[in-house]
Structure formats: structure tokens, C-alpha cells
Enzyme design. Structure first.
Site, short mmCIF file in Angstrom:
data_model
loop_
_atom_site.label_atom_id
_atom_site.label_comp_id
_atom_site.label_asym_id
_atom_site.label_seq_id
_atom_site.Cartn_x
_atom_site.Cartn_y
_atom_site.Cartn_z
N LYS A 180 -9.95 -20.17 39.56
CA LYS A 180 -9.25 -18.98 40.03
C LYS A 180 -9.98 -18.35 41.23
O LYS A 180 -10.99 -18.85 41.68
CB LYS A 180 -9.11 -17.97 38.88
CG LYS A 180 -8.32 -18.54 37.71
CD LYS A 180 -6.93 -19.01 38.12
CE LYS A 180 -6.11 -19.51 36.93
NZ LYS A 180 -6.56 -20.79 36.36
C1 LIG Z 1 -0.26 -18.37 35.71
C2 LIG Z 1 -1.34 -18.57 34.71
N1 LIG Z 1 -1.43 -17.76 33.66
C3 LIG Z 1 -2.39 -17.89 32.73
C4 LIG Z 1 -3.33 -18.88 32.84
C5 LIG Z 1 -4.36 -19.03 31.76
O1 LIG Z 1 -5.63 -18.68 32.22
P1 LIG Z 1 -6.92 -18.87 31.28
O2 LIG Z 1 -7.35 -20.31 31.48
O3 LIG Z 1 -7.92 -17.90 31.77
O4 LIG Z 1 -6.49 -18.62 29.89
C6 LIG Z 1 -3.28 -19.77 33.91
C7 LIG Z 1 -4.28 -20.83 34.03
O5 LIG Z 1 -4.24 -21.64 34.93
C8 LIG Z 1 -2.27 -19.60 34.88
O6 LIG Z 1 -2.16 -20.44 35.91
#
Ligand SMILES: Cc1ncc(COP(=O)(O)O)c(C=O)c1O
Length: 370
Positions: A180
């Protein structure tokens, strides 16, 4: 090998981690408190709490909104699986709609048409590069008295009409996964509208525990454990300080893609970023058959040239979980086209404009008309 995503760690961050390790306070402690205060300042002083992932943040957001069995949550099928999964996990029903082909913003006409007496919330996802009409989304939600949980995992540092995402609205969630805009290794944040909700987040992220006046503890709700460690928080503090520079670098690389990718019918670029949009990924859509390719053969050709690629995203409504709710192919043409054609080209703050030019030349080479 050029990876499609990778984090950037400087020496000061590594030193910060060493200091926390030597401090003997490893789990949630002073660094978490400091990180939350710094994040809150970046989100217009709104109450902000950190957890172990954006997925955990979404689950907790749904619980904060009191969403459970019998409730419906309208969400975009063109998203990562977290929203769908967490809606199902809290016992509610995911109601999918399509998205715009370019911005990938949730289709508001379809949202309005999908509202029923059981609808409790709208859960949109934002995609890097360009945002949709977020004001219209919030106005729609207000008209129908619905909660809005913004899955802003990919767009930390993006602005809507001069305001940072997360600094307005109802609830927003962010991800600090290593791919990210900034990272805490694993981690996420939830931004809420008031301190009462923030206190509920604290309870829901740590066993449902509430401290009683006599010093003993009660469990007011059977909750999980999603608290962030101080090791992650100190990384987050350093990354947050670097975020403007990291985002500026990403924006420069995205501009370089627009300048150097070949203009080919069959190669669809993302919309040129509206001002102040962050660039977490650079996704293109390709009509592979036009170039005598399939997506796997295109990705393999780039891989052979030392270029890694990714895919974001499959269509949630066509996963096995989505199909359990009666969804089938042909319902959401934009989402299904994106799922078929999308490929993510390398974009991260460790790259240089020369790396981008190399990728563009390679893409032009692989996509010679068949
Ligand atoms: C749009 C979106 N939402 C949520 C997530 C989930 O993130 P995390 O890995 O921190 O749970 C991602 C992960 O790539 C994502 O792309």
C-alpha cells in the site's frame, strides 16, 4: 527483477524498530497511541484507531454500525475480497452492484435500485488514480438513512474536493499492507465520526473487554483480537512522515506511464489522475486476443523480461462465495470485463522513471499486433 509492488524502508525506520525492540514494550503501547494521534491529524482530527489489517477494520466497521443477520450491505463486486467476506462474516448479506469502467467507482444508479428495507449500509471501494462522485454517494446515503463504510485501503493520501479521504463522511478504513501507499508490515486503520464509536472500536479490537470502575474487566461483546503492535506502529510513524514524498514519487511514475505507454487500440489506460489523487497501482485493461495473447501469456512474456505484474481484481460476485448468493456471469459487464482484462504494471516508490520507460517499451514489444 522489477516487482509490481514493494515497500520502501529507510534507515531511520529500521533504527526506530530496533529502539522499540530494546524498549521491552512490543505489543500495543506508546507507539500505537502516537501513531493514532499522527494519523488522526492527517484525517482532519477525526478519531482514528489502528488494527492489524484493513480487513479487520472493515469487520469492526460493520460491527460499529450494528450490522448483522438479516441486514444487507450494498457493495461493489469490483473490489478486493475483504468487503464481501466481512459482510458475510458478520452474518449480513452482500448485495453487489457494478462499477464505472474507468474510475471503478460504485455505480450509484445501481446502488439506489438495490436499496431494500433491509439495507443498512453502502460499502464502496476507491481505486487509485481517480475517484468517483463521493459527494453524491454520501447524499444518496443520507437520503436513505444508510451508513457508509468507505474501503479506502488503496487511496491513503487522495483528496476529494480539497479534503483528504478519511477526513469527512461516516467511516473510512485504510490498509498498511506492504503493497500500500505506506506500510506497518500488516496493519490497518479505521476512522470514525465520534469518540463513542472510537471507544467501541477499542472494545471490538481487543476481546470485547471493558474495564469496570472496581478495576475488574467485563466482556461486553464476544470480539476478536486485532490490536497493532508497537513495532508496527513505529514503522507506521516513520512511513507517515515520508508519505507525501512517497506519494509525489508515485505520481511522477504514473505520469511517466501516461507519457510512454504506446497508444494502442486494445490497451486501455486508467483515467489521468484527477489532481491530488494517490497512485497505489497502475492498472491497464488489455484485449489480449487482439494481440495474439492470453493474460497468462502476456504476463509470462513480461516476466521473462524481468517485469512482475499483478491482477486487481477478480469479480467478487463470481467467486464461490458470491455465487452462493445467486450471482452469475453476465450481471455486471464492467466488473466482469475488468476481471478478464486487468493487469497491474509495476509501480512503487523504489522505482525510477527509467524503470517505467523500460516497462513501457516491454509492453509495446509484447503487444505487437498479431
Ligand atoms: C480495496 C482493498 N480493500 C481491502 C484490502 C485488504 O487489506 P488488508 O490486507 O490490510 O486486510 C485490500 C488489500 O489489497 C484492498 O485492495
Amino acid at each position: 527483477m522489477l516487482k509490481f509492488a514493494q515497500p520502501t524502508m529507510d534507515e531511520a525506520t529500521i533504527q526506530g524498530v530496533v529502539e522499540v525492540l530494546r524498549s521491552n514494550w512490543l505489543a500495543s503501547g506508546p507507539k500505537v497511541t502516537e501513531f493514532e494521534a499522527a494519523l488522526s491529524a492527517s484525517f482532519g482530527s477525526r478519531p482514528t484507531r489502528v488494527v492489524t489489517s484493513a480487513t479487520a477494520a472493515i469487520e469492526i466497521a460493520l460491527q460499529v454500525c450494528g450490522i448483522g443477520p438479516g441486514d444487507e450491505v450494498i457493495t461493489s463486486s469490483q473490489s478486493f475480497f475483504s468487503a464481501m467476506n466481512m459482510i458475510v462474516k458478520v452474518g449480513a448479506t452482500p448485495v453487489f452492484v457494478d462499477c464505472d469502467l474507468d474510475t471503478r467507482f460504485i455505480d450509484l444508479a445501481q446502488v439506489e435500485a438495490a436499496i431494500t428495507p433491509h439495507t443498512k449500509a453502502i460499502l464502496p471501494t476507491y481505486f487509485p488514480g481517480a475517484l468517483g462522485d463521493i459527494s453524491a454517494l454520501h447524499a444518496l446515503a443520507r437520503r436513505h438513512r444508510l451508513r457508509v463504510i468507505e474501503d479506502a485501503a488503496l487511496v491513503q493520501g487522495s483528496y476529494w474536493q480539497g479534503q483528504p479521504i478519511g477526513s469527512f463522511g461516516d467511516i473510512a478504513t485504510f490498509s498498511f499492507h506492504p503493497n500500500k501507499n505506506m506500510t506497518t508490515i500488516e496493519g490497518g486503520a479505521i476512522v470514525v465520526a465520534d469518540e463513542d464509536q472510537a471507544r467501541l472500536v477499542e472494545v471490538l479490537r481487543f476481546h470485547g473487554i471493558e474495564r469496570l470502575p472496581d478495576g475488574t474487566r467485563d466482556v461486553s461483546v464476544a470480539a476478536g483480537k486485532f490490536n497493532m503492535s508497537d513495532v508496527s506502529a513505529v514503522i507506521g510513524l516513520h512511513q507517515l512522515r515520508q508519505l507525501p514524498a512517497l506519494l509525489a514519487h508515485r505520481a511522477e511514475l504514473a505520469a511517466c506511464y501516461f507519457q510512454h505507454l504506446p497508444a494502442l487500440p486494445g490497451l486501455r489506460l486508467p483515467p489521468h489522475g484527477t489532481p491530488q489523487q494517490s497512485w497505489n497501482m497502475f492498472n491497464v485493461l488489455i484485449s489480449y486476443e487482439q494481440f495474439g495473447h492470453t493474460r497468462p501469456s502476456f504476463r509470462a512474456a513480461l516476466q521473462e523480461m524481468g517485469i512482475g505484474t499483478g491482477m486487481s481484481y477478480e469479480a467478487c460476485h463470481l467467486t464461490s462465495v458470491g455465487k452462493q448468493y445467486g450471482y452469475h456471469e453476465g450481471q455486471f459487464p464492467n466488473t466482469e470485463r475488468i476481471a478478464r482484462e486487468t493487469v497491474t504494471l509495476p509501480l512503487h516508490a523504489a522505482m525510477t522513471p527509467t524503470d517505467v520507460q523500460h516497462v513501457c517499451t516491454a509492453v509495446g514489444h509484447v503487444l505487437r499486433p498479431a
